[in-house]
Write an enzyme that holds these catalytic residues in place. Sequence first.
Site, short mmCIF file in Angstrom:
data_model
loop_
_atom_site.label_atom_id
_atom_site.label_comp_id
_atom_site.label_asym_id
_atom_site.label_seq_id
_atom_site.Cartn_x
_atom_site.Cartn_y
_atom_site.Cartn_z
N ASP A 174 -2.18 5.12 7.49
CA ASP A 174 -0.82 5.16 7.94
C ASP A 174 -0.40 6.56 8.70
OD1 ASP A 174 2.24 5.38 7.31
OD2 ASP A 174 1.85 3.72 5.62
N SER A 223 7.47 2.66 8.25
CA SER A 223 6.35 1.98 7.82
C SER A 223 6.63 0.73 7.31
CB SER A 223 5.80 2.88 6.71
OG SER A 223 4.98 3.91 7.04
N ASP A 282 4.80 1.05 -2.40
CA ASP A 282 5.12 1.46 -1.03
C ASP A 282 5.02 0.68 0.20
OD1 ASP A 282 6.02 3.79 0.03
OD2 ASP A 282 3.88 4.38 0.63
N THR A 284 3.59 -0.12 3.03
CA THR A 284 2.10 -0.75 3.74
C THR A 284 1.66 -1.77 2.65
OG1 THR A 284 2.01 1.28 5.02
CG2 THR A 284 0.30 -0.46 4.81
#
Length: 669
Positions: A174, A223, A282, A284
């Site tokens: 990331d 993201s 989260d 991703t």
Amino acid sequence: MGKFSSLAVVVASLTAAAAQTYQRLGACPDLGCVLPPDQTDFLPGQYFDLRLEIHAPVNGSEAFNNGEPDENFSVTIAKEGDEPESIAEFFDVAEPELEKWDFKWYEDLFAKDAYTPSVVNVASKIYRRIAIHEPGNYVVTLSYYDGQTTTANWVVRPLATRKKAKNVILFIGDGMTTNMITAARLLGHKSINGKYQSRLQMDQFPVVGHQMTHSLDTYITDSANSASALYTGHKSSVNAMGVYVDSSADHFDDPKVETIVEMLVRTWESAWGAVSTATISDATPIALTGHSRSRYAYASLVDQGLNSVTNYTWTNHNGPDVWFGGGAEQFNPGSGSYQGKDYYEEFANAGYDISLNKTSLLELGNSSRALGIFCQSHLPVWLDRNVFKENLATFENDPLGSTDAALDLPGLKEMTLKAVDILHTRGGDKGFFLMSEGASIDKQMHALDYDRALGDLLELDDTVRATIAHLEELDELEDTLVLVTADHGHGFDVYGGVDTKYLSSQETDREKRRAVGTYELSGLSQYTEAVDGVSYGTGPNFPVNWDPRYTLAQGFSANPDRRENFRVHKTPREVVASTPGFDEEDMFVNAEDSPDGFVVNGTLSVTESSGVHSLTDVALFAMGPCQDTFGGVYGNVDVFFKIASCLGLARPDDKTPDDPEEGPCEDDD
């Protein structure tokens, strides 16, 4: 029905073109909106929703038609060379009900400062779960306001029905840029006379490409929508995943697009999983199954991860075979979980084995589905888990919700290798898809804690190395497409070396800056030079000394005010703090951070507490079946299409094929 005057047309077009800081609706520069919008690509057979909106601004520079939206709008679709048909006829679906709502937005910063929002009334329809199976070019035309039109040109990519890779493992660093990879290599690998004696595992991949990360309505992405582009082949707006953002108030009614794992389960009934050093909710990891304009709807997104979309008819991904990460807040019953439920219990009732620490993770069998949630929030970073271990006791992150510290923690490598074992067993001949994320490369770059970020990058590379070796042991390497890439970048680089002893000894900021050496004064890396009495036991491919006298001069192009001494921070870094007498959101250099360093002026708003993402393209490393298709420079959405082509997901129908080898393979890459 009202008509635009020529002046109104000019004003509206100028406003739409000038809308930058704020936008009425990102994918809709006109008063008629087609979502998915112009320039959208689809995989043949990929399900999506089609939202149409007619906007009638009540006030502001776009005010039109006394705020009355045209409820009698019409829409057609035509394949190139064919006659237009209504949407209902083309897709053989019922005409949906008309919906109406209103929303507010600010035209620019002056309007926001004055608290004068523009109000927009909306008429809308949405056609849900439709698909186009025949490749080609299509034009969708929305007609409204007695002669106004909005056109969306769509491309349905070529068919690719043969499965060329049995398995896919997608590693995501990331926020990881080429500059960070270069810096991590310098930290973990020794060089002699300018030649490295060992290399990163990424360096040894046979194919390297670069992906452009622009989002739908801004060239800087986050993201959520960048992960969504990788997983769906569709661009979206910042903070959104698996949807095109509409203007309604509901975060879960936006037009959806099918993700890679939804299509993979529907088509091949393969196994799939996600591993992350962040919370499993989260952006991703959760974007593999998430469909919402808000990445922050953590609890609802976890429920979607287990149960799929439940508020509308949609593809059932059957739940992950493996889900490993942090984020216990969404699993312990209470305010952080969906409807207050105990999601450990929900997963257990669905047949999952539950693991809450490294010991139990390694004891998991390989035949059952597995959930591993190892702490509250994100996992502590590699540097704290392996070098500054005393920091672990300061966390209040017990996965069962107490204020105790979670001390028996796995790393990315342990989670990934166990995930591969489970997916290999459960997927069998039908194969698997695994996403494994080194999340805190990004999170620590946001914090300007460069050493912690680069430590997690080295952990990611070490995980890639171990995974490739493990695939070889399982006799799966030749059948597995392995990709390593990022979702976006940060404006980070190394520009010299620093004598930290000299820097610390000087009195003024200007004198301290003499410690920064550039060009021939940069020196050599001391991170790979052994020092008596310093040993971390972290093995090869990591620094043997994290705190040498001569360090890297490294930094950001987009950052708040900060103080730098260029030494490793032995506790997690906080570069700014609020100051008594000033607004709480007004950030100043933290007096406790790098007290012997010098101040570096920021380049962001004084309300920003961390670094931000940048425009840079990010690298993609590929090995295995279809590897050659990943060379060159392409958009982030193309990563999805290349993977989908390799997995034979571009179908002429929605039937589950009998044979993975069936059908011709027509590549579009």
